[in-house]
Design a protein around this motif. Structure first.
Motif, short mmCIF file in Angstrom:
data_model
loop_
_atom_site.label_atom_id
_atom_site.label_comp_id
_atom_site.label_asym_id
_atom_site.label_seq_id
_atom_site.Cartn_x
_atom_site.Cartn_y
_atom_site.Cartn_z
N VAL A 170 0.84 -1.20 0.00
CA VAL A 170 0.00 0.00 0.00
C VAL A 170 0.87 1.25 0.00
O VAL A 170 0.56 2.26 -0.67
N GLY A 171 1.98 1.21 0.73
CA GLY A 171 2.89 2.35 0.73
C GLY A 171 3.50 2.61 -0.64
O GLY A 171 3.67 3.79 -1.04
N ILE A 172 3.84 1.57 -1.38
CA ILE A 172 4.37 1.74 -2.73
C ILE A 172 3.32 2.37 -3.64
O ILE A 172 3.62 3.27 -4.45
N ASN A 173 2.09 1.91 -3.53
CA ASN A 173 1.01 2.52 -4.31
C ASN A 173 0.81 3.98 -3.93
O ASN A 173 0.57 4.85 -4.80
N HIS A 174 0.87 4.27 -2.66
CA HIS A 174 0.71 5.65 -2.20
C HIS A 174 1.86 6.52 -2.72
O HIS A 174 1.64 7.69 -3.11
N ALA A 175 3.07 5.97 -2.74
CA ALA A 175 4.22 6.73 -3.24
C ALA A 175 4.10 7.01 -4.73
O ALA A 175 4.59 8.05 -5.23
N SER A 176 3.45 6.11 -5.47
CA SER A 176 3.33 6.31 -6.92
C SER A 176 2.48 7.52 -7.27
O SER A 176 2.63 8.09 -8.37
N VAL A 177 1.59 7.94 -6.38
CA VAL A 177 0.73 9.09 -6.67
C VAL A 177 1.09 10.32 -5.82
O VAL A 177 0.63 11.43 -6.12
N LYS A 178 1.91 10.12 -4.78
CA LYS A 178 2.22 11.23 -3.90
C LYS A 178 3.59 11.85 -4.17
O LYS A 178 3.78 13.06 -4.01
N LEU A 179 4.55 11.03 -4.54
CA LEU A 179 5.90 11.53 -4.74
C LEU A 179 6.00 12.33 -6.03
O LEU A 179 5.45 11.92 -7.07
N ASP A 180 6.69 13.42 -5.97
CA ASP A 180 6.89 14.28 -7.14
C ASP A 180 8.36 14.21 -7.56
O ASP A 180 9.25 14.54 -6.77
N PHE A 181 8.58 13.75 -8.79
CA PHE A 181 9.92 13.68 -9.34
C PHE A 181 9.98 14.56 -10.59
O PHE A 181 8.96 14.99 -11.14
#
Length: 275
Positions: A170-181
């Motif tokens: 779930v954390g990986i999925n959350h990072a895919s939409v929350k992290l800005d690169f």
């Protein structure tokens, strides 16, 4: 007179041949001897053999019936256990798909037609059942492949480890939409490293890695076809019609569901893990 008397005396003293034959004792080989008890013994022996054969046949029929009943009950238990595990995996997959899809919709990562968004908590109605079915298939395949390869998975076989694996997924999925690169390539490489870390931390099996890669490939192809046919779309696609980090999500999801399926196949018995 003396001669005649002597002749008569000799004639009377000497037995005739007929008298000699009559006076001889009968020999054993001149008569057919038979025992009256022989027919009774043979009859008794044959009746005993028939009784033993009937009892043996009865015992064999009882053993066959018992084995058939045991196999039938075992088959029923296995079938019921398989159905139970499939239902649990379907429920978990449908729930995770619903939650994670809502997260992507809120962050405008995926776009659905407006008529679709009016159903089931503003999500596409077909996503939970499709993902649930996929989770059931993958979760049932993992223990089957382990037994087929003769490599039972013994690394961190406990529910606490499975729950941590779900949390990381779930954390990986959350990072895919929350992290800005700066670009999607950096995000994709980061998520790929996290997905491999999830596999290394909670799985470390060749079967798990192979099924994870297969799941990622097939799910990405199906998603490409859905987007190509206009079912829904991704914003800022950089890998044909989808995001480049999507295979990483599918890989980590396959590993997570596989761990759940393995734990369910154990019957919930916790065992000490191997560090």
């Amino acid at each position: 007179m003396s001669r005649r008397g002597g002749f008569c005396l000799n004639q009377t003293l000497k037995p005739s041949k007929e008298q000699e034959q009559k006076c001889q004792m009968p020999r054993l080989d001149d008569h057919c001897w038979s025992c009256s008890c022989s027919p009774k013994a043979e009859t008794k022996h044959s009746s005993g053999a028939n009784w033993f054969a009937s009892k043996a046949e009865e015992m064999m029929s009882i053993i066959t019936a018992m084995l058939g009943s045991a196999y039938g009950s075992l088959h029923d238990v296995r079938t019921a256990n398989l159905i139970r595990r499939g239902l649990v995996l379907f429920t978990v997959g449908a729930f995770l798909a619903l939650v994670l899809n809502l997260l992507q919709i809120q962050r405008n990562v995926t776009l659905f037609p407006e008529e679709v968004m009016t159903t089931l908590l503003s999500s596409a109605w077909w996503i939970p059942p499709c993902c649930g079915t996929g989770a059931a298939v993958i979760g049932l395949l993992y223990p089957c492949l382990d037994s087929h390869l003769g490599e039972p998975h013994k690394f961190k076989r406990e529910w606490a480890s499975v729950m941590r694996c779900i949390a990381v997924f779930v954390g990986i999925n959350h990072a895919s939409v929350k992290l800005d690169f700066a670009n999607n390539v950096q995000l994709s490489l980061t998520l790929a490293a996290l997905s491999l870390g999830l596999w290394w931390t909670f799985d470390r099996s060749r079967s798990g890695f192979g099924l994870g890669i297969t799941t990622a490939f097939l799910a990405t192809v199906i998603t490409q076809l859905l987007v190509y046919n206009g079912v829904y779309q991704y914003t800022s696609p950089d890998f044909l019609y989808v995001r480049s980090w999507l295979p990483c999500i599918f890989f980590s999801g396959g590993v997570t569901v596989g761990n759940i399926g393995r734990q369910l196949a154990m019957g919930g018995v916790e065992k000490p893990h191997m560090d």
